[in-house]
Design a protein around this motif. Structure first.
Motif, PDB file in Angstrom:
ATOM      1  N   LYS A 189       7.739   6.697 -11.846  1.00 37.11           N
ATOM      2  CA  LYS A 189       7.032   6.812 -10.233  1.00 37.11           C
ATOM      3  C   LYS A 189       5.812   7.107 -10.241  1.00 37.11           C
ATOM      4  O   LYS A 189       5.434   7.784 -11.029  1.00 37.11           O
ATOM      5  N   SER A 190       4.762   6.303  -9.799  1.00 38.12           N
ATOM      6  CA  SER A 190       3.463   6.432  -9.818  1.00 38.12           C
ATOM      7  C   SER A 190       2.963   5.602  -8.371  1.00 38.12           C
ATOM      8  O   SER A 190       3.693   4.941  -7.849  1.00 38.12           O
ATOM      9  N   ASP A 191       1.748   5.846  -8.123  1.00 38.76           N
ATOM     10  CA  ASP A 191       1.032   5.377  -6.953  1.00 38.76           C
ATOM     11  C   ASP A 191       1.320   3.766  -7.125  1.00 38.76           C
ATOM     12  O   ASP A 191       1.849   3.096  -6.201  1.00 38.76           O
ATOM     13  N   PRO A 192       0.732   3.237  -8.319  1.00 42.44           N
ATOM     14  CA  PRO A 192       0.819   1.570  -8.345  1.00 42.44           C
ATOM     15  C   PRO A 192       2.235   1.210  -8.537  1.00 42.44           C
ATOM     16  O   PRO A 192       2.659  -0.015  -7.754  1.00 42.44           O
ATOM     17  N   ILE A 193       3.212   1.866  -8.922  1.00 46.07           N
ATOM     18  CA  ILE A 193       4.676   1.591  -8.853  1.00 46.07           C
ATOM     19  C   ILE A 193       5.320   1.505  -7.444  1.00 46.07           C
ATOM     20  O   ILE A 193       5.979   0.612  -7.275  1.00 46.07           O
ATOM     21  N   ASP A 194       4.808   2.557  -6.674  1.00 43.13           N
ATOM     22  CA  ASP A 194       5.181   2.583  -5.420  1.00 43.13           C
ATOM     23  C   ASP A 194       4.592   1.541  -4.401  1.00 43.13           C
ATOM     24  O   ASP A 194       5.243   0.776  -3.578  1.00 43.13           O
ATOM     25  N   ALA A 195       3.459   1.088  -4.404  1.00 39.67           N
ATOM     26  CA  ALA A 195       2.743   0.130  -4.044  1.00 39.67           C
ATOM     27  C   ALA A 195       3.592  -1.319  -4.429  1.00 39.67           C
ATOM     28  O   ALA A 195       3.440  -2.068  -3.384  1.00 39.67           O
ATOM     29  N   LEU A 196       3.811  -1.498  -5.658  1.00 38.11           N
ATOM     30  CA  LEU A 196       4.397  -2.605  -5.970  1.00 38.11           C
ATOM     31  C   LEU A 196       5.578  -2.850  -5.278  1.00 38.11           C
ATOM     32  O   LEU A 196       6.184  -3.931  -4.978  1.00 38.11           O
ATOM     33  N   ALA A 197       6.381  -1.663  -5.263  1.00 37.55           N
ATOM     34  CA  ALA A 197       7.774  -1.682  -4.625  1.00 37.55           C
ATOM     35  C   ALA A 197       7.766  -1.931  -3.146  1.00 37.55           C
ATOM     36  O   ALA A 197       8.536  -2.695  -2.536  1.00 37.55           O
ATOM     37  N   VAL A 198       6.470  -1.497  -2.379  1.00 40.69           N
ATOM     38  CA  VAL A 198       6.424  -1.739  -0.954  1.00 40.69           C
ATOM     39  C   VAL A 198       6.290  -3.200  -0.772  1.00 40.69           C
ATOM     40  O   VAL A 198       6.792  -3.845  -0.046  1.00 40.69           O
ATOM     41  N   ALA A 199       5.243  -3.806  -1.569  1.00 39.80           N
ATOM     42  CA  ALA A 199       5.008  -5.173  -1.513  1.00 39.80           C
ATOM     43  C   ALA A 199       6.115  -5.940  -1.910  1.00 39.80           C
ATOM     44  O   ALA A 199       6.494  -7.197  -1.037  1.00 39.80           O
ATOM     45  N   ARG A 200       6.926  -5.779  -2.521  1.00 44.68           N
ATOM     46  CA  ARG A 200       8.205  -6.744  -3.259  1.00 44.68           C
ATOM     47  C   ARG A 200       9.278  -6.614  -1.881  1.00 44.68           C
ATOM     48  O   ARG A 200      10.030  -7.201  -1.784  1.00 44.68           O
ATOM     49  N   ALA A 201       9.383  -5.089  -1.414  1.00 45.41           N
ATOM     50  CA  ALA A 201      10.450  -4.781  -0.323  1.00 45.41           C
ATOM     51  C   ALA A 201       9.970  -6.007   0.652  1.00 45.41           C
ATOM     52  O   ALA A 201      10.735  -6.400   1.475  1.00 45.41           O
TER      53      ALA A 201
ATOM     54  N   PRO B 228      -3.522 -17.166   3.513  1.00 43.33           N
ATOM     55  CA  PRO B 228      -2.723 -16.307   4.252  1.00 43.33           C
ATOM     56  C   PRO B 228      -2.311 -15.083   3.349  1.00 43.33           C
ATOM     57  O   PRO B 228      -2.068 -15.126   1.985  1.00 43.33           O
ATOM     58  N   ARG B 229      -2.323 -13.868   4.084  1.00 42.68           N
ATOM     59  CA  ARG B 229      -1.871 -12.609   3.448  1.00 42.68           C
ATOM     60  C   ARG B 229      -1.365 -11.795   4.385  1.00 42.68           C
ATOM     61  O   ARG B 229      -1.464 -11.927   5.616  1.00 42.68           O
ATOM     62  N   ARG B 230      -0.674 -10.998   3.811  1.00 42.48           N
ATOM     63  CA  ARG B 230       0.131 -10.082   4.773  1.00 42.48           C
ATOM     64  C   ARG B 230       0.078  -8.798   4.197  1.00 42.48           C
ATOM     65  O   ARG B 230       0.129  -8.555   2.970  1.00 42.48           O
ATOM     66  N   TRP B 231      -0.415  -7.585   4.866  1.00 41.75           N
ATOM     67  CA  TRP B 231      -0.290  -6.389   4.239  1.00 41.75           C
ATOM     68  C   TRP B 231       1.125  -5.501   4.518  1.00 41.75           C
ATOM     69  O   TRP B 231       1.813  -5.471   5.679  1.00 41.75           O
ATOM     70  N   ALA B 232       1.598  -4.714   3.528  1.00 45.61           N
ATOM     71  CA  ALA B 232       2.747  -3.944   3.745  1.00 45.61           C
ATOM     72  C   ALA B 232       2.513  -2.404   3.451  1.00 45.61           C
ATOM     73  O   ALA B 232       2.323  -2.336   2.288  1.00 45.61           O
ATOM     74  N   ILE B 233       2.707  -1.551   4.471  1.00 46.94           N
ATOM     75  CA  ILE B 233       2.335  -0.344   4.286  1.00 46.94           C
ATOM     76  C   ILE B 233       3.596   0.413   4.284  1.00 46.94           C
ATOM     77  O   ILE B 233       4.423   0.344   5.287  1.00 46.94           O
ATOM     78  N   GLU B 234       3.782   1.358   3.432  1.00 45.16           N
ATOM     79  CA  GLU B 234       5.016   2.178   3.466  1.00 45.16           C
ATOM     80  C   GLU B 234       4.841   3.089   4.778  1.00 45.16           C
ATOM     81  O   GLU B 234       3.743   3.600   5.170  1.00 45.16           O
ATOM     82  N   ASP B 235       6.274   3.249   5.771  1.00 46.55           N
ATOM     83  CA  ASP B 235       5.901   3.975   6.832  1.00 46.55           C
ATOM     84  C   ASP B 235       5.646   5.322   6.754  1.00 46.55           C
ATOM     85  O   ASP B 235       6.998   6.177   6.698  1.00 46.55           O
TER      86      ASP B 235
ATOM     87  N   VAL C  93       0.709  -1.118  -0.057  1.00 43.86           N
ATOM     88  CA  VAL C  93      -0.023  -0.032   0.036  1.00 43.86           C
ATOM     89  C   VAL C  93       0.946   1.275  -0.085  1.00 43.86           C
ATOM     90  O   VAL C  93       1.742   1.220   0.839  1.00 43.86           O
ATOM     91  N   ASP C  94       0.542   2.083  -0.865  1.00 42.89           N
ATOM     92  CA  ASP C  94       1.255   3.467  -0.916  1.00 42.89           C
ATOM     93  C   ASP C  94       0.323   4.620  -0.388  1.00 42.89           C
ATOM     94  O   ASP C  94      -0.476   4.868  -1.293  1.00 42.89           O
ATOM     95  N   PRO C  95       0.140   5.008   0.949  1.00 41.39           N
ATOM     96  CA  PRO C  95      -0.868   5.729   1.536  1.00 41.39           C
ATOM     97  C   PRO C  95      -0.592   7.231   1.188  1.00 41.39           C
ATOM     98  O   PRO C  95       0.637   7.713   0.914  1.00 41.39           O
ATOM     99  N   HIS C  96      -1.719   7.864   0.968  1.00 42.02           N
ATOM    100  CA  HIS C  96      -1.578   9.353   0.931  1.00 42.02           C
ATOM    101  C   HIS C  96      -2.624   9.908   1.771  1.00 42.02           C
ATOM    102  O   HIS C  96      -3.500   9.297   2.457  1.00 42.02           O
ATOM    103  N   LYS C  97      -2.677  11.483   1.517  1.00 39.94           N
ATOM    104  CA  LYS C  97      -3.806  11.929   2.739  1.00 39.94           C
ATOM    105  C   LYS C  97      -5.191  11.730   2.282  1.00 39.94           C
ATOM    106  O   LYS C  97      -5.941  11.488   3.015  1.00 39.94           O
ATOM    107  N   HIS C  98      -5.534  11.817   0.907  1.00 41.06           N
ATOM    108  CA  HIS C  98      -6.735  11.681   0.627  1.00 41.06           C
ATOM    109  C   HIS C  98      -7.084  10.299  -0.134  1.00 41.06           C
ATOM    110  O   HIS C  98      -8.102   9.931  -0.741  1.00 41.06           O
ATOM    111  N   SER C  99      -5.841   9.304  -0.597  1.00 42.53           N
ATOM    112  CA  SER C  99      -6.259   8.019  -1.182  1.00 42.53           C
ATOM    113  C   SER C  99      -5.267   7.174  -0.881  1.00 42.53           C
ATOM    114  O   SER C  99      -3.972   7.558  -0.175  1.00 42.53           O
ATOM    115  N   HIS C 100      -5.583   5.784  -0.911  1.00 42.96           N
ATOM    116  CA  HIS C 100      -4.540   4.777  -0.762  1.00 42.96           C
ATOM    117  C   HIS C 100      -4.602   3.891  -1.898  1.00 42.96           C
ATOM    118  O   HIS C 100      -5.684   3.534  -2.498  1.00 42.96           O
TER     119      HIS C 100
END
Length: 347
Positions: A96-108, A50-57, A6-13
């Motif tokens: 760089k875009s929100d989907p690209i960042d969210a994919l990078a968070v999941a792979r990290a 089973p699943r796990r959520w990964a959120i950018e800090d 998940v790439d979180p933002h103020k108004h959208s995720h």
């Protein structure tokens, strides 16, 4: 195992689901309202198992989402932005875009299976909010002091040696001295700054006493560490957010950025500064280490032994910080065990 980055933002995720090999399964962008978070949870149900959520800090930006997922019973880890940036840089997809960042968070998160799992700790959250508020006020006070110094210079008012402008007694004396001047806009501004500084200093002191009062019953073993005062203990409690998240002292040391990083070839083993981990925790351990070098003989002896074996003082200080990470980990465990009621008490 499905990982949802998940790439979180103020108004959208923006969320991207990947399988155990890092292949993208799907993506979605939702708002940050309660109804939209329900839609996000419904969307992820299409992948059972089973699943796990990964959120950018991102601290405050991701806080509501993090708490909502944990309350829903989901397994959640937070991914430091540095790890996400490394995963994005190593990907074949450019830009760089929100989907690209969210994919990078999941792979990290897939690459780092030992990231500590997040959980709700309301006491740690309250302490962190109070600490953040106090630090904001201290920063504001520093900016005002800097402006006041220039006005005092132009008014030809010299501060006595050893007196700082963060002391109420010094500010009161300055206010009386400026009040005796023959008016002028500069004197008026200086007097106003002094009044605001007195108010800020009083509030900062109130917050300090409140934070220390909250920390004392939560971490008595931590406060017993030489060099660990109330605010430092509060910072450690707030940023650790539950020592049970860490499977070992080594995992905690990695989280604090004190785990050594080898940078040597040949015969002489050397380790460099670890720039990863939680820098707030790292700074707290550094403050304890520097204080112990002044007042704690065992710490002084450790540093001297390391220097005698060929380490520089900086390298010896890193060894001390790594040792302190273990000490803090075990003290936090002891405080958590002593604050957990037994079955007889609960009954």
């Amino acid at each position: 195992m499905v990982v949802v980055g998940v790439d979180p933002h103020k108004h959208s995720h923006t969320a991207v689901a990947v399988d155990s090999n890092g292949h993208e399964l799907g993506q979605i962008t939702v708002g940050n309202t309660a109804a939209e978070l329900v839609r996000l949870l419904a969307w992820v149900q299409r992948w059972p198992g089973p699943r796990r959520w990964a959120i950018e800090d991102c601290r405050h930006v991701a806080g509501a989402l993090l708490r909502a997922l944990i309350r829903a019973g989901e397994a959640v880890v937070t991914v430091p932005p540095k790890l996400m940036a490394q995963a994005r840089a190593s990907a074949r997809t450019r830009g760089k875009s929100d989907p690209i960042d969210a994919l990078a968070v999941a792979r990290a998160a897939l690459r780092e299976p030992d990231l500590p799992e997040a959980h709700l700790d309301e006491q740690a959250l309250q302490i962190r909010l109070l600490l953040d508020h106090r630090e904001d006020l201290v920063a504001e006070r520093t900016r005002m002091i800097n402006r006041l110094h220039w006005h005092l210079h132009d008014l030809e008012i010299a501060l006595p040696r050893g007196q700082a402008l963060n002391r109420i007694a010094t500010l009161n004396r300055l206010g009386e001295q400026i009040g005796q001047l023959a008016g002028g806009v500069r004197a008026e501004i200086a007097a106003e700054l002094i009044e605001r500084l007195i108010t800020l200093t009083q509030r900062i002191g109130q917050l300090k006493r409140r934070i220390e009062a909250q920390v004392e019953p939560l971490a008595p073993h931590l406060l017993a560490v030489p060099g660990c005062a109330g605010l430092t203990a509060a910072k450690i409690l707030a940023e650790t957010a539950g020592v049970g998240r860490f499977r070992s002292a080594a995992a905690f040391a990695m989280h604090t950025g004190t785990a050594p990083i080898p940078v040597w070839t040949g015969n002489r083993a050397r380790f460099r500064l670890n720039r990863g981990g939680n820098r707030q925790l790292n700074a707290a351990l550094h403050r304890i280490a520097v204080t112990q070098l002044r007042i704690h003989p065992p710490a002084q002896a450790l540093v001297q032994r390391r220097i005698a074996t060929g380490d520089s003082k900086t390298e010896a200080l890193r060894v001390l910080r790594r040792h302190l990470a273990d000490v803090i980990y075990h003290r936090l465990q002891a405080s958590a065990a002593s604050s957990t009621p037994c079955h007889e008490d609960a009954a």
